[in-house]
Design a protein around this motif. Structure first.
Motif, PDB file in Angstrom:
ATOM      1  N   ARG A 221       0.838  -1.204   0.000  1.00 57.31           N
ATOM      2  CA  ARG A 221       0.000   0.000   0.000  1.00 57.31           C
ATOM      3  C   ARG A 221       0.876   1.259   0.000  1.00 57.31           C
ATOM      4  O   ARG A 221       1.940   1.289   0.622  1.00 57.31           O
ATOM      5  CB  ARG A 221      -0.900   0.022   1.228  1.00 57.31           C
ATOM      6  N   THR A 222       0.379   2.291  -0.679  1.00 62.80           N
ATOM      7  CA  THR A 222       1.104   3.559  -0.738  1.00 62.80           C
ATOM      8  C   THR A 222       0.213   4.710  -0.285  1.00 62.80           C
ATOM      9  O   THR A 222      -1.006   4.656  -0.408  1.00 62.80           O
ATOM     10  CB  THR A 222       1.605   3.842  -2.161  1.00 62.80           C
ATOM     11  N   SER A 223       0.875   5.746   0.240  1.00 67.06           N
ATOM     12  CA  SER A 223       0.179   6.951   0.689  1.00 67.06           C
ATOM     13  C   SER A 223       0.907   8.160   0.130  1.00 67.06           C
ATOM     14  O   SER A 223       2.114   8.313   0.326  1.00 67.06           O
ATOM     15  CB  SER A 223       0.153   7.007   2.220  1.00 67.06           C
ATOM     16  N   PHE A 224       0.175   9.012  -0.577  1.00 63.87           N
ATOM     17  CA  PHE A 224       0.757  10.194  -1.211  1.00 63.87           C
ATOM     18  C   PHE A 224       0.624  11.384  -0.261  1.00 63.87           C
ATOM     19  O   PHE A 224      -0.474  11.875  -0.002  1.00 63.87           O
ATOM     20  CB  PHE A 224       0.044  10.472  -2.532  1.00 63.87           C
ATOM     21  N   LEU A 225       1.767  11.832   0.276  1.00 60.95           N
ATOM     22  CA  LEU A 225       1.785  13.014   1.138  1.00 60.95           C
ATOM     23  C   LEU A 225       1.726  14.268   0.281  1.00 60.95           C
ATOM     24  O   LEU A 225       2.483  14.400  -0.692  1.00 60.95           O
ATOM     25  CB  LEU A 225       3.061  13.026   1.985  1.00 60.95           C
ATOM     26  N   VAL A 226       0.824  15.175   0.655  1.00 60.94           N
ATOM     27  CA  VAL A 226       0.575  16.346  -0.180  1.00 60.94           C
ATOM     28  C   VAL A 226       0.564  17.605   0.671  1.00 60.94           C
ATOM     29  O   VAL A 226      -0.048  17.643   1.745  1.00 60.94           O
ATOM     30  CB  VAL A 226      -0.784  16.215  -0.913  1.00 60.94           C
ATOM     31  N   GLN A 227       1.261  18.637   0.187  1.00 59.60           N
ATOM     32  CA  GLN A 227       1.217  19.926   0.878  1.00 59.60           C
ATOM     33  C   GLN A 227       1.027  21.082  -0.107  1.00 59.60           C
ATOM     34  O   GLN A 227       1.411  22.219   0.158  1.00 59.60           O
ATOM     35  CB  GLN A 227       2.491  20.124   1.703  1.00 59.60           C
ATOM     36  N   ASN A 228       0.441  20.773  -1.259  1.00 56.32           N
ATOM     37  CA  ASN A 228       0.126  21.829  -2.217  1.00 56.32           C
ATOM     38  C   ASN A 228      -1.391  21.956  -2.346  1.00 56.32           C
ATOM     39  O   ASN A 228      -2.145  21.136  -1.832  1.00 56.32           O
ATOM     40  CB  ASN A 228       0.760  21.535  -3.579  1.00 56.32           C
ATOM     41  N   ASN A 229      -1.827  22.986  -3.037  1.00 55.65           N
ATOM     42  CA  ASN A 229      -3.263  23.235  -3.188  1.00 55.65           C
ATOM     43  C   ASN A 229      -3.797  22.823  -4.557  1.00 55.65           C
ATOM     44  O   ASN A 229      -4.861  23.261  -4.975  1.00 55.65           O
ATOM     45  CB  ASN A 229      -3.564  24.721  -2.943  1.00 55.65           C
ATOM     46  N   LYS A 230      -3.058  21.971  -5.245  1.00 55.94           N
ATOM     47  CA  LYS A 230      -3.532  21.483  -6.537  1.00 55.94           C
ATOM     48  C   LYS A 230      -4.741  20.569  -6.340  1.00 55.94           C
ATOM     49  O   LYS A 230      -4.867  19.915  -5.294  1.00 55.94           O
ATOM     50  CB  LYS A 230      -2.425  20.698  -7.244  1.00 55.94           C
ATOM     51  N   PRO A 231      -5.627  20.482  -7.316  1.00 55.11           N
ATOM     52  CA  PRO A 231      -6.742  19.535  -7.228  1.00 55.11           C
ATOM     53  C   PRO A 231      -6.231  18.109  -7.098  1.00 55.11           C
ATOM     54  O   PRO A 231      -5.133  17.778  -7.566  1.00 55.11           O
ATOM     55  CB  PRO A 231      -7.482  19.746  -8.551  1.00 55.11           C
ATOM     56  N   VAL A 232      -7.028  17.265  -6.472  1.00 51.63           N
ATOM     57  CA  VAL A 232      -6.659  15.860  -6.300  1.00 51.63           C
ATOM     58  C   VAL A 232      -6.308  15.237  -7.654  1.00 51.63           C
ATOM     59  O   VAL A 232      -5.299  14.530  -7.786  1.00 51.63           O
ATOM     60  CB  VAL A 232      -7.802  15.077  -5.624  1.00 51.63           C
ATOM     61  N   ALA A 233      -7.121  15.499  -8.661  1.00 50.52           N
ATOM     62  CA  ALA A 233      -6.906  14.904  -9.984  1.00 50.52           C
ATOM     63  C   ALA A 233      -5.551  15.288 -10.565  1.00 50.52           C
ATOM     64  O   ALA A 233      -4.861  14.452 -11.179  1.00 50.52           O
ATOM     65  CB  ALA A 233      -8.023  15.326 -10.935  1.00 50.52           C
ATOM     66  N   GLU A 234      -5.140  16.531 -10.360  1.00 54.49           N
ATOM     67  CA  GLU A 234      -3.864  16.988 -10.897  1.00 54.49           C
ATOM     68  C   GLU A 234      -2.691  16.306 -10.187  1.00 54.49           C
ATOM     69  O   GLU A 234      -1.716  15.883 -10.830  1.00 54.49           O
ATOM     70  CB  GLU A 234      -3.749  18.506 -10.761  1.00 54.49           C
ATOM     71  N   ASN A 235      -2.787  16.179  -8.880  1.00 53.58           N
ATOM     72  CA  ASN A 235      -1.724  15.497  -8.135  1.00 53.58           C
ATOM     73  C   ASN A 235      -1.617  14.033  -8.544  1.00 53.58           C
ATOM     74  O   ASN A 235      -0.520  13.497  -8.697  1.00 53.58           O
ATOM     75  CB  ASN A 235      -1.979  15.605  -6.629  1.00 53.58           C
ATOM     76  N   LEU A 236      -2.756  13.387  -8.737  1.00 54.32           N
ATOM     77  CA  LEU A 236      -2.743  11.981  -9.136  1.00 54.32           C
ATOM     78  C   LEU A 236      -2.224  11.800 -10.558  1.00 54.32           C
ATOM     79  O   LEU A 236      -1.578  10.796 -10.871  1.00 54.32           O
ATOM     80  CB  LEU A 236      -4.136  11.375  -9.006  1.00 54.32           C
TER      81      LEU A 236
END
Length: 302
Positions: A221-236
């Motif tokens: 399993r993986t977990s994507f750590l995020v600290q930007n304000n980009k939309p979820v779709a863009e980060n993915l």
């Protein structure tokens, strides 16, 4: 005859799907709500140490969150920072370390025998006044796993999950840590040797290590750590696949982020909520877990 053959093929296909790699075979079911002790129990014990992990277990967390670094001699150790941290660590002789001295003490440039000699628990940590002080050290991940599993058995506790962060970034490759593939291989070597893969989530801000995991170790399993304000779709889209967990800074969590993540089949586990008010707000938004320096607040929350 055609219908019988087709039906037989369908049955065989379904059987093959069931017998192939699957979540049920390689992964233990995730907690209904994941209470995660950040760096063990950073607010209460020295971070990323065995005492911190035991404290979090005593408090009843479902998940131990921790950071992984690599030493020069390829040992996987628990540490958040690239360098020895002068703010809360002491030299092997028990003396203060200056900022300038610490800048020459990269973990990846030292063998583990040297790294282990630093005292990471005796110096008062101004950011965490409740933290219990005791002399302790930077442990190897293998030792942490052995200690945790033994402690769980001795205390008659259920299994816990390990949420392990790869501390890497492009600018640090082969200077502060190995390249992503070697980093992941070293980390997974320990995890597989200790046979805890079903209870492991690997998290990172560095999408490269997550991509290596997805390609080489798809059962993890993986977990994507995020600290930007980009939309979820863009980060993915940048990541290139859908991880098990989407893990944003707590300030970024909104009803739409939670819904979008859930619609994509991801759990939402924000970081780092350290007050009862923050925890209550996140729970009201429908998150699936919370990472906190104060796991005592997490387990007490309604």
């Amino acid at each position: 005859m055609y219908k019988i053959v087709s039906l037989g093929l369908i049955i065989l296909f379904m059987a093959a799907c069931k017998s192939g790699p699957s979540a049920s075979k390689h992964q233990s079911p995730l907690p209904q709500f994941s209470t995660e002790g950040h760096r063990g129990a950073r607010g209460l014990m020295p971070e990323n140490t065995i005492p911190a992990m035991r404290k979090a277990i005593d408090l009843g967390v479902t998940t131990l969150e921790m950071d992984a670094h690599i030493t020069r001699d390829k040992e996987v150790v628990l540490a958040h920072d690239d360098y020895i941290n002068h703010l809360f660590m002491l030299s092997p002789e028990g003396k203060e370390i200056s900022k300038e001295e610490a800048e020459n003490m990269a973990l990846y440039q030292m063998d583990y025998a040297e790294v282990r000699r630093f005292d990471v628990g005796s110096k008062f940590h101004t950011g965490f006044p409740q933290q219990q002080k005791l002399k302790t050290y930077i442990p190897r991940l293998a030792e942490v796993i052995d200690s945790v599993q033994t402690y769980l058995k001795a205390k008659n506790k259920p299994p816990v999950f390990y949420n392990i962060e790869t501390k890497s970034k492009p600018a640090g490759d082969n200077r502060l840590h190995p390249d992503p593939e070697n980093f992941v291989n070293l980390l997974m070597g320990v995890i597989q040797e200790k046979k805890i893969t079903p209870w492991v989530i690997i998290q990172s801000f560095d999408l490269r290590t997550l991509q290596v995991l997805h390609q080489k170790y798809p059962q993890v399993r993986t977990s994507f750590l995020v600290q930007n304000n980009k939309p979820v779709a863009e980060n993915l889209q940048e990541l290139g696949f859908t991880p098990t967990v989407y893990s944003p800074n707590l300030k970024m969590v909104t009803p739409s982020l939670v819904k979008d993540s859930h619609d994509r089949g991801m759990k939402v586990v924000p970081w780092t909520a350290n007050t009862a008010e923050e925890i209550a707000k996140l729970k009201a938004l429908g998150v699936d877990g919370i990472i906190s320096d104060y796991p005592n607040l997490l387990v007490a929350a309604p």
